[in-house]
Design a protein around this motif. Structure first.
Motif, PDB file in Angstrom:
ATOM      1  N   TYR A 141       6.723   8.639  16.582  1.00 22.41           N
ATOM      2  CA  TYR A 141       7.449   7.990  15.499  1.00 22.41           C
ATOM      3  C   TYR A 141       6.575   7.649  14.312  1.00 22.41           C
ATOM      4  CZ  TYR A 141      12.394   7.128  15.587  1.00 22.41           C
ATOM      5  OH  TYR A 141      13.743   7.258  15.449  1.00 22.41           O
ATOM      6  N   LYS A 174      -5.739   9.578   2.233  1.00 25.04           N
ATOM      7  CA  LYS A 174      -5.017   9.782   0.977  1.00 25.04           C
ATOM      8  C   LYS A 174      -5.560  11.001   0.234  1.00 25.04           C
ATOM      9  CE  LYS A 174      -4.001   4.830   0.618  1.00 25.04           C
ATOM     10  NZ  LYS A 174      -2.570   4.720   0.903  1.00 25.04           N
ATOM     11  N   HIS A 224      -0.478   8.334  -1.123  1.00 22.36           N
ATOM     12  CA  HIS A 224       0.081   7.296  -0.247  1.00 22.36           C
ATOM     13  C   HIS A 224       0.911   7.921   0.864  1.00 22.36           C
ATOM     14  CE1 HIS A 224      -1.261   3.766  -2.206  1.00 22.36           C
ATOM     15  NE2 HIS A 224      -0.577   3.908  -3.322  1.00 22.36           N
ATOM     16  N   GLU A 225       0.992   7.194   2.006  1.00 27.02           N
ATOM     17  CA  GLU A 225       1.791   7.715   3.116  1.00 27.02           C
ATOM     18  C   GLU A 225       3.114   6.984   3.249  1.00 27.02           C
ATOM     19  OE1 GLU A 225      -1.277   5.573   3.097  1.00 27.02           O
ATOM     20  OE2 GLU A 225      -1.963   7.368   4.150  1.00 27.02           O
ATOM     21  N   SER A 266      17.929   4.354  11.087  1.00 30.41           N
ATOM     22  CA  SER A 266      17.591   4.920  12.394  1.00 30.41           C
ATOM     23  C   SER A 266      16.819   6.220  12.224  1.00 30.41           C
ATOM     24  CB  SER A 266      18.855   5.145  13.219  1.00 30.41           C
ATOM     25  OG  SER A 266      19.616   6.182  12.638  1.00 30.41           O
ATOM     26  N   ARG A 274       6.656  15.280   6.447  1.00 28.08           N
ATOM     27  CA  ARG A 274       5.275  15.348   5.976  1.00 28.08           C
ATOM     28  C   ARG A 274       4.539  14.055   6.285  1.00 28.08           C
ATOM     29  NH1 ARG A 274       4.792  17.254   0.149  1.00 28.08           N
ATOM     30  NH2 ARG A 274       6.977  17.585  -0.320  1.00 28.08           N
ATOM     31  N   GLY A 275       5.062  13.333   7.251  1.00 29.85           N
ATOM     32  CA  GLY A 275       4.386  12.119   7.691  1.00 29.85           C
ATOM     33  C   GLY A 275       4.459  10.986   6.679  1.00 29.85           C
ATOM     34  N   ILE A 276       5.455  11.017   5.794  1.00 34.76           N
ATOM     35  CA  ILE A 276       5.609   9.937   4.809  1.00 34.76           C
ATOM     36  C   ILE A 276       6.640   8.936   5.336  1.00 34.76           C
ATOM     37  CG2 ILE A 276       6.314   9.378   2.441  1.00 34.76           C
ATOM     38  CD1 ILE A 276       4.036  11.189   2.134  1.00 34.76           C
ATOM     39  N   GLN A 305      12.917   4.804  10.795  1.00 38.88           N
ATOM     40  CA  GLN A 305      12.041   3.861  11.486  1.00 38.88           C
ATOM     41  C   GLN A 305      12.290   3.868  12.997  1.00 38.88           C
ATOM     42  OE1 GLN A 305      14.462  -0.208  10.576  1.00 38.88           O
ATOM     43  NE2 GLN A 305      13.106   0.484   8.989  1.00 38.88           N
ATOM     44  N   ASP A 306      11.351   3.343  13.712  1.00 39.48           N
ATOM     45  CA  ASP A 306      11.458   3.248  15.155  1.00 39.48           C
ATOM     46  C   ASP A 306      12.286   2.002  15.468  1.00 39.48           C
ATOM     47  OD1 ASP A 306      11.195   3.045  17.831  1.00 39.48           O
ATOM     48  OD2 ASP A 306       9.001   3.164  17.866  1.00 39.48           O
ATOM     49  N   ARG A 364      -3.981  14.258   1.237  1.00 46.13           N
ATOM     50  CA  ARG A 364      -2.670  14.508   0.622  1.00 46.13           C
ATOM     51  C   ARG A 364      -2.816  14.920  -0.839  1.00 46.13           C
ATOM     52  NH1 ARG A 364       1.522  12.672   3.778  1.00 46.13           N
ATOM     53  NH2 ARG A 364       1.025  11.062   5.311  1.00 46.13           N
ATOM     54  N   PHE A 370      -0.977  16.487  12.142  1.00 45.19           N
ATOM     55  CA  PHE A 370      -0.608  15.115  12.505  1.00 45.19           C
ATOM     56  C   PHE A 370      -0.381  15.020  14.004  1.00 45.19           C
ATOM     57  CE2 PHE A 370       0.360  15.183   8.062  1.00 45.19           C
ATOM     58  CZ  PHE A 370       0.240  13.868   7.640  1.00 45.19           C
ATOM     59  N   ASP A 423       0.862  -1.180   0.000  1.00 45.82           N
ATOM     60  CA  ASP A 423       0.000   0.000   0.000  1.00 45.82           C
ATOM     61  C   ASP A 423       0.899   1.230   0.000  1.00 45.82           C
ATOM     62  OD1 ASP A 423      -2.228   1.643   0.338  1.00 45.82           O
ATOM     63  OD2 ASP A 423      -2.098   1.539   2.515  1.00 45.82           O
ATOM     64  N   LYS A 483      11.019  -0.935  17.588  1.00 44.25           N
ATOM     65  CA  LYS A 483       9.998  -1.857  17.076  1.00 44.25           C
ATOM     66  C   LYS A 483      10.476  -2.621  15.852  1.00 44.25           C
ATOM     67  CE  LYS A 483       6.092   0.898  18.604  1.00 44.25           C
ATOM     68  NZ  LYS A 483       5.518   2.134  18.088  1.00 44.25           N
ATOM     69  N   PRO A 487       3.492   9.220  13.061  1.00 43.50           N
ATOM     70  CA  PRO A 487       2.455  10.243  13.141  1.00 43.50           C
ATOM     71  C   PRO A 487       1.249   9.871  12.291  1.00 43.50           C
ATOM     72  CG  PRO A 487       4.413  11.061  11.957  1.00 43.50           C
ATOM     73  CD  PRO A 487       4.679   9.646  12.326  1.00 43.50           C
TER      74      PRO A 487
END
Lengths: 621, 235
Positions: B42, B27, A306-307, A356, A336-338, A359-360, B30, B38, A259, A363, B44
């Motif tokens: 980590y 979506k 898409h994110e 690093s 931008r939250g992508i 990603q977290d 965006r 947001f 996705d 987790k 958001p």
């Protein structure tokens, strides 16, 4: 408003009706009366899997750029709808127009893995198209196959009118133009296929005769039609940067497996792992220009919403502008939250640094694919990854805060000994030990090392195409050797071991290197009720075994036999650029445990340079 | 600042479930460049909440979601932008600024919803209108309400705020929200069973028309549409 092919009553009583309604963002609608060619593009698995496939999105976009073509999508109806369609005799339809596939000019099927073969027959049957190409008439669509499995199309030869061998960007236009000319000319279906056979890269199975020896091996494989060439040349786009790429991929309503925006950064792989088919058939390695990729990333994220964006290639670390590209993606989109997803990266200081940032680390887990436990075995398969690389990478990762590691292995590789099997567990343990070398106060609890093994299946056009396989019982025994060794390890509580099912491995073996005789088994298995064989809940090994028995086809002939140097293979009529001589040399080096340098270190003369581009000509002008 | 989006869901999109409609709007934000806020952390995610999920198979002229904006938008222009990025089956009707207080989100203040029920397949008995009136004029309509854990008998009549026969359809104004919630299919199924119409002989199409908040005081109901609580924005 669009009219749906299925009634409300049906749609409300099946799982995920959104699989069958089309109308997604960026799906293409055209006026059916204003196009000359209607193309149904099929991925023979369920919608969420099929929609995740990049190749179809590329061809869908490329075809629909033509005003005279309307390309639509088709996926396998899940078993619930399959039953309803058979009961009510509803013909399979394409998602966009909801019109029956049978009324289309072409039905294109991408063949990505062997375990989808019975699904291909389902698609044909539900479309009310005869299963055998020989039984089709002018009223039926031209059924054309493409994708990696067509590098040995022989088990499916009877079911297809045409196969397209190689990358779709090169000769599809020529084929579509030829079709347009033929349509309405009054000429026969056979005449069209003869014209198609003259196009480079297209294979018309019915124009070839396969003659077998008494022992079952292939005696000869020759054209029986003057229009059919002796050899089919694999198609490869040399100018990947300028080749069409979908700026507006279709965005599914329901969550697909992928996705996200997928950015294909390169084709091919320089590594030359000897088990890997993709590494051979997609030679030579070709990179897309980094500036172009930046442009694509921006446009595709905007057009889909898409994110997440992911890089796609066989080995991203080998992309020469990787740093530039990844830095751009992080700087431009991170705030931008992508999400930025970076698969198939070699673990080193650079990749750990970027990971690093994207990603977290608490987790996420790091993935290594050593493929084999012992260095000896890794040399046999030419996996240029040493134990030092693995422990060094894992060590850096652990110090950087990661505590989860995934390790991928293969079992049943040529020359494998019990020692090699046990090394899988021991290597996993050494990775865990590396974690516990970190002072207790600096680490966060236990580490989690998950090792998974699949069983090796020799593929056509690899150095291992001569190799013999093992029986299902022997595969299972080998997995239990490894499991037992895991239980003997010091850090066994931090280790987890999973292994792949042996029964499907055996079937993949038969179909991957099968000949035309295997087609009968596939058809019989389908008749007996096999469908969605790659789905554990649907897979019926007993029915497959019944199918072998009913058709008298012998599994051992395909799997347990060591093939000779001079044996004519069913797929030898395809020319992938990489020579059989090179593959044989690699096979011999494998047995001796000799490694071969990658394409950038030193050219090994595989033959792919004949395409006149890519890595073979890097730095040469 | 907070804004409320009103949209229509129709046609083939009635087969898209609530979670997927949510994904669609994420979506869409965006694609249409809506300056949505947001959450931190980590992973958001967009600050977005729907007033009430619409079941699969239903259509609607009055769906709502509330979002948090980082910058003001021009209502007319934003609606246009969103619709350019929509598909057949979803149409944005308005975006309006609403109060910032948490207790004023659509989900919290939702009190009632209007539904239009029509026959989709099959037929009702000829005298159904009389029978339906009789059914509605009862003082009590007791049904067995099944929840995940238990089943209990409840009187749904007080949750039907208004009903009306409109041509061949029925309009129902029903309690909605977290305190009391009544689904239109439960009303119709109960009607069928009480007037001994075999359930398989007829099926209904349910269309949500509007959603309301209760702005009344001292126990007096005063339903106003969720949209009317917002104000058009101009930039």
């Amino acid at each position: 408003m669009r009219k749906l092919a299925l009634s409300d009553e049906i749609l409300l009583n099946i799982e995920k009706p959104a699989r069958y309604i089309g109308g997604e963002v960026n799906s293409v609608m055209k006026d059916r009366d204003k196009v000359d060619i209607r193309f149904a593009m099929c991925f023979p698995d369920v919608y969420e899997i099929g929609m995740s496939h990049l190749g179809i999105q590329i061809l869908y976009d490329m075809f629909n750029r033509r005003d005279d073509v309307w390309c639509e999508r088709v996926y396998s109806p899940w078993v619930d709808l399959d039953k309803v369609m058979r009961e009510k005799k509803i013909p399979l339809f394409a998602l966009e127009s909801q019109d029956p596939v049978k009324d289309f000019d072409f039905l294109g099927i991408t063949i990505q893995f062997e375990m989808c073969y019975t699904n291909i027959l389902q698609i044909l049957e539900l479309s009310h198209i005869p299963l055998h190409a020989a039984d089709r008439t002018d009223a039926d669509p031209i059924v054309i196959g493409g994708g990696p499995c067509t590098y040995n199309p022989e088990p499916l030869a009877e079911f297809f009118d045409l196969f397209y061998i190689g990358e779709g960007e090169t000769v599809y236009d020529e084929l579509l133009d030829a079709y347009k000319e033929w349509k309405g000319s009054g000429k026969s279906r056979k005449e069209f296929l003869e014209r198609a056979a003259e196009i480079e890269g297209l294979y018309v199975p019915q124009f070839y005769d396969a003659v077998y020896r008494e022992d079952g091996t292939l005696l000869s494989f020759t054209p029986n039609n003057a229009h059919a060439p002796e050899k089919i040349k694999k198609q490869a786009v040399m100018e990947v940067t300028d080749s069409p790429y979908p700026m507006k991929p279709v965005v599914p309503f329901i969550k697909a497996t992928q996705d996200r925006v997928v950015l294909e950064i390169q084709r091919g792989c320089i590594r030359g792992c000897r088990f890997c088919q993709a590494g051979m058939i997609y030679r030579p390695t070709r990179e897309r220009n980094v500036e172009k990729l930046k442009e694509y990333a921006r446009a595709m994220l905007k057009n889909t919403g898409h994110e997440e964006i992911s890089l796609s290639s066989l080995s991203s670390s080998d992309y020469s502008e990787l740093k530039e590209l990844v830095t751009f993606l992080i700087d431009e989109f991170k705030d931008r939250g992508i999400n930025i997803s970076l698969p198939s990266l070699r673990i080193d200081a650079f990749s750990l640094d970027v990971m690093s940032r994207v990603q977290d680390i608490r987790k996420s887990s790091l993935t290594f694919a050593p493929e084999a436990g012992s260095q000896r075995m890794r040399d046999v398969i030419n996996k240029g990854l040493t134990e030092e690389d693995i422990l060094e990478g894992a060590g850096q990762a652990f110090e950087g805060g990661w505590s989860k590691v995934k390790l991928y292995f293969m079992l049943g590789l040529p020359t494998e000994t019990e020692e090699d099997m046990r090394e899988i567990a021991r290597l996993s343990d050494r990775v865990a030990r590396r974690y516990y070398e970190i002072p207790k106060e600096q680490r966060k609890g236990k580490c989690q090392i998950t090792a998974s093994s699949s069983f090796f299946v020799p593929k056509p056009f690899t150095p291992f195409q001569w190799a013999s396989m093992l029986s299902a019982e022997e595969y299972t025994r080998r997995a239990s050797v490894v499991r037992e060794e895991f239980q003997a390890q010091l850090n066994r509580k931090s280790l987890k071991y999973n292994w792949h099912d042996a029964q499907t491995t055996v079937l993949e073996g038969v179909t991957a290197r099968g000949d035309r005789k295997v087609g009968r088994v596939i058809e019989e298995a389908y008749r007996l009720g096999c469908l969605f064989d790659s789905w554990t809940e649907c897979f019926r090994n007993d029915l497959w075994m019944q199918a072998f028995e009913n058709t008298g086809v012998d599994i051992d002939f395909y799997n347990l036999r060591q093939r000779g140097d001079d044996e004519l293979f069913p797929w030898d009529f395809i020319d992938i650029g990489v020579s059989r001589r090179f593959l044989r040399r690699e096979w011999e080096r494998a047995i001796k445990g000799e490694i071969t340098p990658n394409c950038r270190m030193q050219c090994s003369g595989c033959g792919a340079a004949s395409f006149g581009g890519g890595v073979c000509y890097e730095g040469k002008n | 600042m907070k804004a409320r989006i009103k949209f229509r869901k129709y046609g083939a999109l009635r087969f898209i479930g609530h979670l997927d409609v949510m994904r669609f709007f994420q979506k869409l934000m965006r694609r249409a460049d809506i300056p949505i806020a947001f959450t931190g952390g980590y992973s958001p995610h967009m600050i977005m909440s729907f007033a009430s999920p619409l079941g699969i198979g239903l259509t609607s002229d009055g769906e709502y979601l509330d979002i948090e904006l980082t910058a003001p938008v021009d209502s007319q222009e934003a609606v246009k932008r969103m619709n350019e990025e929509c598909v057949e089956g979803i149409e944005v009707l308005s975006i309006r600024q609403i109060q910032d207080e948490k207790k004023m989100t659509g989900m919290t203040i939702l009190a009632a919803a209007d539904y239009l029920v029509s026959v989709k397949r099959g037929t009702l008995p000829e005298n159904w209108k009389e029978r339906f009136s009789d059914f509605m004029e009862q003082k009590e309509i007791r049904v067995i309400k099944q929840t995940k854990r238990s089943e209990r008998e409840v009187d749904i009549r007080p949750l039907i705020y208004r009903w009306e026969i409109r041509g061949e359809s029925v309009l129902l104004r029903l309690a909605a929200g977290s305190a009391e919630n009544l689904k239109p299919d439960l009303v119709m199924e109960t009607f069928l069973s009480e007037s001994t119409v075999p359930e398989e002989s007829v099926s209904f199409a349910y269309h949500r028309l509007e959603m309301y908040a209760d702005m009344g005081e001292a126990g007096k109901r005063n339903l106003v549409s969720l949209e009317s609580l917002g104000q058009e924005m101009t930039v």
